[in-house]
Design a protein around this motif. Sequence first.
Motif, PDB file in Angstrom:
ATOM      1  N   GLY A  22      -2.527  -0.457  -2.768  1.00 40.65           N
ATOM      2  CA  GLY A  22      -2.245  -0.573  -1.347  1.00 40.65           C
ATOM      3  C   GLY A  22      -2.508  -1.966  -0.783  1.00 40.65           C
ATOM      4  N   ARG A  23      -2.380  -2.990  -1.619  1.00 42.54           N
ATOM      5  CA  ARG A  23      -2.653  -4.375  -1.182  1.00 42.54           C
ATOM      6  C   ARG A  23      -1.365  -5.029  -0.687  1.00 42.54           C
ATOM      7  NH1 ARG A  23      -3.742  -7.118  -5.649  1.00 42.54           N
ATOM      8  NH2 ARG A  23      -3.463  -5.398  -7.101  1.00 42.54           N
ATOM      9  N   LYS A  24      -0.981  -4.722   0.553  1.00 42.40           N
ATOM     10  CA  LYS A  24       0.260  -5.235   1.132  1.00 42.40           C
ATOM     11  C   LYS A  24       0.264  -6.756   1.227  1.00 42.40           C
ATOM     12  CE  LYS A  24       1.252  -1.203   3.953  1.00 42.40           C
ATOM     13  NZ  LYS A  24       1.491  -0.708   5.312  1.00 42.40           N
ATOM     14  N   PHE A  35      13.472 -11.020   1.719  1.00 41.91           N
ATOM     15  CA  PHE A  35      13.449  -9.929   0.747  1.00 41.91           C
ATOM     16  C   PHE A  35      14.247  -8.732   1.257  1.00 41.91           C
ATOM     17  CE2 PHE A  35      11.436  -5.879  -0.386  1.00 41.91           C
ATOM     18  CZ  PHE A  35      11.511  -5.919  -1.771  1.00 41.91           C
ATOM     19  N   SER A  36      14.936  -8.044   0.323  1.00 35.65           N
ATOM     20  CA  SER A  36      15.615  -6.793   0.664  1.00 35.65           C
ATOM     21  C   SER A  36      15.314  -5.745  -0.399  1.00 35.65           C
ATOM     22  CB  SER A  36      17.120  -6.997   0.812  1.00 35.65           C
ATOM     23  OG  SER A  36      17.710  -7.297  -0.432  1.00 35.65           O
ATOM     24  N   PHE A  37      15.358  -4.490   0.045  1.00 37.84           N
ATOM     25  CA  PHE A  37      15.038  -3.354  -0.810  1.00 37.84           C
ATOM     26  C   PHE A  37      16.133  -2.315  -0.652  1.00 37.84           C
ATOM     27  CE2 PHE A  37      13.192   0.859  -1.398  1.00 37.84           C
ATOM     28  CZ  PHE A  37      12.505   0.721  -2.584  1.00 37.84           C
ATOM     29  N   SER A  38      16.615  -1.813  -1.794  1.00 39.35           N
ATOM     30  CA  SER A  38      17.638  -0.765  -1.782  1.00 39.35           C
ATOM     31  C   SER A  38      17.233   0.352  -2.731  1.00 39.35           C
ATOM     32  CB  SER A  38      18.997  -1.317  -2.223  1.00 39.35           C
ATOM     33  OG  SER A  38      19.457  -2.288  -1.316  1.00 39.35           O
ATOM     34  N   SER A  52       6.972  -0.740   5.972  1.00 40.93           N
ATOM     35  CA  SER A  52       6.814   0.415   6.850  1.00 40.93           C
ATOM     36  C   SER A  52       7.180   1.724   6.143  1.00 40.93           C
ATOM     37  CB  SER A  52       7.685   0.229   8.088  1.00 40.93           C
ATOM     38  OG  SER A  52       7.672   1.374   8.882  1.00 40.93           O
ATOM     39  N   ARG A  53       8.303   1.742   5.441  1.00 42.69           N
ATOM     40  CA  ARG A  53       8.795   2.968   4.801  1.00 42.69           C
ATOM     41  C   ARG A  53       8.184   3.250   3.431  1.00 42.69           C
ATOM     42  NH1 ARG A  53      15.361   3.311   5.171  1.00 42.69           N
ATOM     43  NH2 ARG A  53      15.534   2.725   7.364  1.00 42.69           N
TER      44      ARG A  53
END
Length: 114
Positions: A22-24, A35-38, A52-53
Motif C-alpha cells: 500500500g505504498r502509493k 501514466f495511463s492504466f487500462s 483512486s480505483r
Amino acid sequence: MAGDDTRREGIVRGLYAAYIDGRKDDAGAMLTEDFSFSSPRDDRIDRIEYFSRCWPEPPPFRDMEIEYLQIAGDEAVVRYRAEKHDGGAFRNMEVLRFRGDKVASVDVYFGRNV
C-alpha cells in the motif's frame, strides 16, 4: 541493453511490492506524470483515477507472486498470482510500457481464479 533490462526488472518488482504494502508514494515515483492504466474495467484512466480505483485501503491482497517476467525493449510482460486476504487467488497478465526508467502505461488482462 542488459543493464536497462535489469534496472527495469527491479522497477517492475518494486511496483508490485509497493502495491502489496500500500505504498502509493513509492509507486507514484515509478510512474510517469501522464501514466495511463487500462483493464477490462478501465479504459486508459490517468494516474489520479488509477490510485483512486485500483489502490484500495487496506491493500486487497496478502501476496503477489510474479510467475513470469520478460523485458523486451520498452515493454515488460508479467504474469502473477495474487492471493486475497480471504484465501482466494487468481492469475493476471499485464503489459507495462516504459519511458526511460518510469512506467508510462499498464494494460491488464484478467485471468482466472485458481
